[in-house]
Design a protein around this motif. Sequence first.
Motif, PDB file in Angstrom:
ATOM      1  N   VAL A   2      61.041  17.058  58.765  1.00  0.00           N
ATOM      2  CA  VAL A   2      60.004  17.668  57.911  1.00  0.00           C
ATOM      3  C   VAL A   2      59.756  19.097  58.389  1.00  0.00           C
ATOM      4  CG1 VAL A   2      58.218  16.488  59.304  1.00  0.00           C
ATOM      5  CG2 VAL A   2      57.597  17.514  57.104  1.00  0.00           C
ATOM      6  N   GLY A   3      59.708  20.010  57.447  1.00  0.00           N
ATOM      7  CA  GLY A   3      59.514  21.432  57.781  1.00  0.00           C
ATOM      8  C   GLY A   3      58.038  21.764  57.961  1.00  0.00           C
ATOM      9  N   LEU A   4      57.796  22.851  58.671  1.00  0.00           N
ATOM     10  CA  LEU A   4      56.435  23.377  58.810  1.00  0.00           C
ATOM     11  C   LEU A   4      56.299  24.566  57.867  1.00  0.00           C
ATOM     12  CD1 LEU A   4      53.697  23.537  60.442  1.00  0.00           C
ATOM     13  CD2 LEU A   4      54.851  25.223  61.882  1.00  0.00           C
ATOM     14  N   CYS A   5      55.304  24.513  56.989  1.00  0.00           N
ATOM     15  CA  CYS A   5      55.080  25.587  56.028  1.00  0.00           C
ATOM     16  C   CYS A   5      53.737  26.245  56.371  1.00  0.00           C
ATOM     17  CB  CYS A   5      55.058  24.993  54.618  1.00  0.00           C
ATOM     18  SG  CYS A   5      54.792  26.187  53.307  1.00  0.00           S
ATOM     19  N   HIS A   6      53.591  27.486  55.981  1.00  0.00           N
ATOM     20  CA  HIS A   6      52.367  28.228  56.274  1.00  0.00           C
ATOM     21  C   HIS A   6      51.117  27.487  55.773  1.00  0.00           C
ATOM     22  CE1 HIS A   6      49.926  31.621  57.203  1.00  0.00           C
ATOM     23  NE2 HIS A   6      49.505  31.729  55.959  1.00  0.00           N
ATOM     24  N   THR A   7      51.261  26.801  54.640  1.00  0.00           N
ATOM     25  CA  THR A   7      50.136  26.072  54.049  1.00  0.00           C
ATOM     26  C   THR A   7      49.613  24.972  54.985  1.00  0.00           C
ATOM     27  OG1 THR A   7      51.060  26.532  51.887  1.00  0.00           O
ATOM     28  CG2 THR A   7      49.422  24.802  51.985  1.00  0.00           C
ATOM     29  N   ASP A   8      50.512  24.341  55.742  1.00  0.00           N
ATOM     30  CA  ASP A   8      50.077  23.324  56.708  1.00  0.00           C
ATOM     31  C   ASP A   8      49.182  23.949  57.770  1.00  0.00           C
ATOM     32  OD1 ASP A   8      51.666  21.078  55.705  1.00  0.00           O
ATOM     33  OD2 ASP A   8      53.409  22.191  56.444  1.00  0.00           O
ATOM     34  N   GLY A  53      64.321  19.141  53.937  1.00  0.00           N
ATOM     35  CA  GLY A  53      62.931  19.128  53.486  1.00  0.00           C
ATOM     36  C   GLY A  53      62.388  20.524  53.196  1.00  0.00           C
ATOM     37  N   VAL A  54      62.883  21.517  53.927  1.00  0.00           N
ATOM     38  CA  VAL A  54      62.351  22.879  53.753  1.00  0.00           C
ATOM     39  C   VAL A  54      62.610  23.398  52.340  1.00  0.00           C
ATOM     40  CG1 VAL A  54      62.620  23.383  56.206  1.00  0.00           C
ATOM     41  CG2 VAL A  54      64.415  24.110  54.620  1.00  0.00           C
ATOM     42  N   LEU A  55      63.576  22.794  51.656  1.00  0.00           N
ATOM     43  CA  LEU A  55      63.850  23.207  50.273  1.00  0.00           C
ATOM     44  C   LEU A  55      62.707  22.805  49.345  1.00  0.00           C
ATOM     45  CD1 LEU A  55      67.606  22.118  50.087  1.00  0.00           C
ATOM     46  CD2 LEU A  55      66.722  24.416  50.473  1.00  0.00           C
ATOM     47  N   GLY A  56      61.906  21.814  49.767  1.00  0.00           N
ATOM     48  CA  GLY A  56      60.863  21.269  48.909  1.00  0.00           C
ATOM     49  C   GLY A  56      59.650  22.162  48.721  1.00  0.00           C
ATOM     50  N   CYS A  57      59.487  23.208  49.570  1.00  0.00           N
ATOM     51  CA  CYS A  57      58.360  24.132  49.352  1.00  0.00           C
ATOM     52  C   CYS A  57      58.743  25.564  49.668  1.00  0.00           C
ATOM     53  CB  CYS A  57      57.118  23.712  50.143  1.00  0.00           C
ATOM     54  SG  CYS A  57      55.721  24.810  49.782  1.00  0.00           S
ATOM     55  N   GLY A  58      58.759  25.922  50.970  1.00  0.00           N
ATOM     56  CA  GLY A  58      58.934  27.327  51.343  1.00  0.00           C
ATOM     57  C   GLY A  58      60.207  27.952  50.804  1.00  0.00           C
ATOM     58  N   VAL A  59      61.311  27.256  50.966  1.00  0.00           N
ATOM     59  CA  VAL A  59      62.597  27.849  50.571  1.00  0.00           C
ATOM     60  C   VAL A  59      62.721  27.932  49.047  1.00  0.00           C
ATOM     61  CG1 VAL A  59      65.103  27.596  50.676  1.00  0.00           C
ATOM     62  CG2 VAL A  59      63.740  27.227  52.731  1.00  0.00           C
ATOM     63  N   GLN A  60      62.284  26.884  48.342  1.00  0.00           N
ATOM     64  CA  GLN A  60      62.392  26.965  46.877  1.00  0.00           C
ATOM     65  C   GLN A  60      61.425  28.014  46.310  1.00  0.00           C
ATOM     66  OE1 GLN A  60      61.659  23.277  44.782  1.00  0.00           O
ATOM     67  NE2 GLN A  60      59.484  23.236  45.251  1.00  0.00           N
ATOM     68  N   THR A  61      60.313  28.238  47.032  1.00  0.00           N
ATOM     69  CA  THR A  61      59.377  29.274  46.586  1.00  0.00           C
ATOM     70  C   THR A  61      60.034  30.654  46.618  1.00  0.00           C
ATOM     71  OG1 THR A  61      57.443  28.013  47.281  1.00  0.00           O
ATOM     72  CG2 THR A  61      57.162  30.395  47.114  1.00  0.00           C
ATOM     73  N   GLY A  62      60.665  30.989  47.744  1.00  0.00           N
ATOM     74  CA  GLY A  62      61.291  32.306  47.868  1.00  0.00           C
ATOM     75  C   GLY A  62      62.526  32.443  46.992  1.00  0.00           C
ATOM     76  N   ALA A  63      63.365  31.411  47.026  1.00  0.00           N
ATOM     77  CA  ALA A  63      64.608  31.467  46.244  1.00  0.00           C
ATOM     78  C   ALA A  63      64.300  31.453  44.753  1.00  0.00           C
ATOM     79  CB  ALA A  63      65.511  30.291  46.611  1.00  0.00           C
ATOM     80  N   GLY A  64      63.354  30.583  44.369  1.00  0.00           N
ATOM     81  CA  GLY A  64      63.018  30.455  42.948  1.00  0.00           C
ATOM     82  C   GLY A  64      62.330  31.697  42.407  1.00  0.00           C
ATOM     83  N   ALA A  65      61.552  32.373  43.259  1.00  0.00           N
ATOM     84  CA  ALA A  65      60.885  33.594  42.807  1.00  0.00           C
ATOM     85  C   ALA A  65      61.917  34.598  42.302  1.00  0.00           C
ATOM     86  CB  ALA A  65      60.059  34.200  43.949  1.00  0.00           C
ATOM     87  N   VAL A  66      63.002  34.729  43.062  1.00  0.00           N
ATOM     88  CA  VAL A  66      64.047  35.693  42.691  1.00  0.00           C
ATOM     89  C   VAL A  66      64.941  35.150  41.574  1.00  0.00           C
ATOM     90  CG1 VAL A  66      66.145  36.831  43.557  1.00  0.00           C
ATOM     91  CG2 VAL A  66      64.049  36.873  44.919  1.00  0.00           C
ATOM     92  N   MET A  67      65.336  33.881  41.697  1.00  0.00           N
ATOM     93  CA  MET A  67      66.315  33.328  40.745  1.00  0.00           C
ATOM     94  C   MET A  67      65.678  32.922  39.415  1.00  0.00           C
ATOM     95  SD  MET A  67      68.410  31.109  43.589  1.00  0.00           S
ATOM     96  CE  MET A  67      69.697  30.375  42.601  1.00  0.00           C
ATOM     97  N   ASN A  68      64.437  32.381  39.485  1.00  0.00           N
ATOM     98  CA  ASN A  68      63.797  31.880  38.259  1.00  0.00           C
ATOM     99  C   ASN A  68      62.717  32.845  37.743  1.00  0.00           C
ATOM    100  OD1 ASN A  68      65.284  29.497  38.720  1.00  0.00           O
ATOM    101  ND2 ASN A  68      63.628  28.622  39.931  1.00  0.00           N
ATOM    102  N   LYS A  72      61.489  29.105  61.160  1.00  0.00           N
ATOM    103  CA  LYS A  72      61.127  27.913  60.376  1.00  0.00           C
ATOM    104  C   LYS A  72      61.341  26.649  61.205  1.00  0.00           C
ATOM    105  CE  LYS A  72      60.168  25.998  56.316  1.00  0.00           C
ATOM    106  NZ  LYS A  72      58.909  26.268  55.609  1.00  0.00           N
ATOM    107  N   PRO A  73      60.278  26.101  61.776  1.00  0.00           N
ATOM    108  CA  PRO A  73      60.428  24.851  62.522  1.00  0.00           C
ATOM    109  C   PRO A  73      60.648  23.650  61.589  1.00  0.00           C
ATOM    110  CG  PRO A  73      58.420  26.023  63.187  1.00  0.00           C
ATOM    111  CD  PRO A  73      58.919  26.647  61.910  1.00  0.00           C
ATOM    112  N   VAL A  74      61.511  22.757  62.028  1.00  0.00           N
ATOM    113  CA  VAL A  74      61.675  21.470  61.350  1.00  0.00           C
ATOM    114  C   VAL A  74      61.515  20.388  62.418  1.00  0.00           C
ATOM    115  CG1 VAL A  74      63.385  19.893  60.341  1.00  0.00           C
ATOM    116  CG2 VAL A  74      63.157  22.218  59.455  1.00  0.00           C
ATOM    117  N   PHE A  75      60.675  19.395  62.125  1.00  0.00           N
ATOM    118  CA  PHE A  75      60.426  18.322  63.085  1.00  0.00           C
ATOM    119  C   PHE A  75      61.311  17.129  62.761  1.00  0.00           C
ATOM    120  CE2 PHE A  75      56.366  20.539  62.207  1.00  0.00           C
ATOM    121  CZ  PHE A  75      56.416  21.344  63.325  1.00  0.00           C
ATOM    122  N   THR A  76      61.927  16.589  63.798  1.00  0.00           N
ATOM    123  CA  THR A  76      62.818  15.443  63.589  1.00  0.00           C
ATOM    124  C   THR A  76      62.227  14.218  64.282  1.00  0.00           C
ATOM    125  OG1 THR A  76      64.104  16.019  65.547  1.00  0.00           O
ATOM    126  CG2 THR A  76      64.841  16.931  63.437  1.00  0.00           C
TER     127      THR A  76
END
Length: 366
Positions: free
Chosen positions: A37-43, A164-179, A359-363
């Motif tokens: 599970v990734g750590l996002c700024h919102t957490d 998991g990081v694709l589920g918020c932070g990464v899709q936010t940045g990538a989607g902002a540019v692509m979508n 970007k920390p990810v906890f395992t």
Amino acid sequence: MKVRAAVAYEGRNQFTIEQLDLSEPGPDDILVRIVGVGLCHTDVKALDGGMRVPKPIVLGHEGAGIVERVGERVTKVKTGDHVVLTYDSCGACRACAGGDPAYCEQTVALNFRDGRENEPGFLRKGDDRIHGHFFGQSSFASYAISRPQNTIPVRKDAPLEILGVLGCGVQTGAGAVMNSLAAKAGETVAIFGVGPVGLSAVMASVVCGCAEIVAIDVLESRLAMAKEIGATRCVLPGPNAIPSEEVRRIVPGGVNVAFDTTGRADSYQQALASLATKGRFGFVTVPAGTFEPKLGAMMLGGLTMRGIVQGDSVPDTFIPRLIDLHMNGRFPFDRLVTKYPFEQINRAIEDQASGKVVKPVFTFAQ
Ligand SMILES: [Zn+2]
Ligand SMILES: [Zn+2]
């Protein structure tokens, strides 16, 4: 069942790892064994008392794992499927029905307020209720309960631990540019702030075939990372380096697309001032401080300014697309990730705050 979870208590700025009881999933629920599970700024913001989340609560909203069990009405996934958990949406309002789940009318209740607190899948510590359902998952835990709406099945040959990081932070940045800003091949882009979201936007700009990708950040280490993953030029703001002027020096006339992840009013001002005629500016946070766009310049330049949630991602299609790009070597988001055992969650937050890791990810040890 027993789960190991990181609990955020009122007035404490660290997580407490505890054993909790998770009630049986309901007929529409999916029980997921969390692998990473990734750590996002919102957490971090929620832990520190922002966003009025009820406490005590289990946060975490970038979970990835394996489906352990599904409720009797669930047909989308089955036991053993690999899944990425993302933000929750109702699936029924006008935004959801129109293909814009990121702008769901129930967003706040479903993602931030434990809006399903009287439904199955709740957490307890002894007789005390612990809030859950954060982003429809609360995945800072060895098991989480999600629903079909925010559970995305993914290919099994991809590195599940970090997906998991694709589920918020990464899709936010990538989607902002692509979508959202829909950068086109040959266009020029400036990314203000290259933390995890901004770096994802840099990678997406490469995918879109942008001709010039300018990264702006106050941390040299982050600019170095931006360069590694495809930024063509970097700007370190300083007394002699006004970002908009530097951008205009690099791209005479200004850039087609500017994207801000800093949440600073002065940065918004700089982003707008970097734009070429008919340029598009997108942002993903409410800025601290006063932001007064120069409306005359915006009108005469034909500029557009857009608020963006979750990169306008329709997760069912966008997350698998990002994974395919990654598996083809075109979206190296793994470069941003540093893995930590779940027990080191508090240390990881410090390391991210100091800029030591991106970007920390906890395992979870099984
Ligand atoms: Zn909705
Ligand atoms: Zn997030």
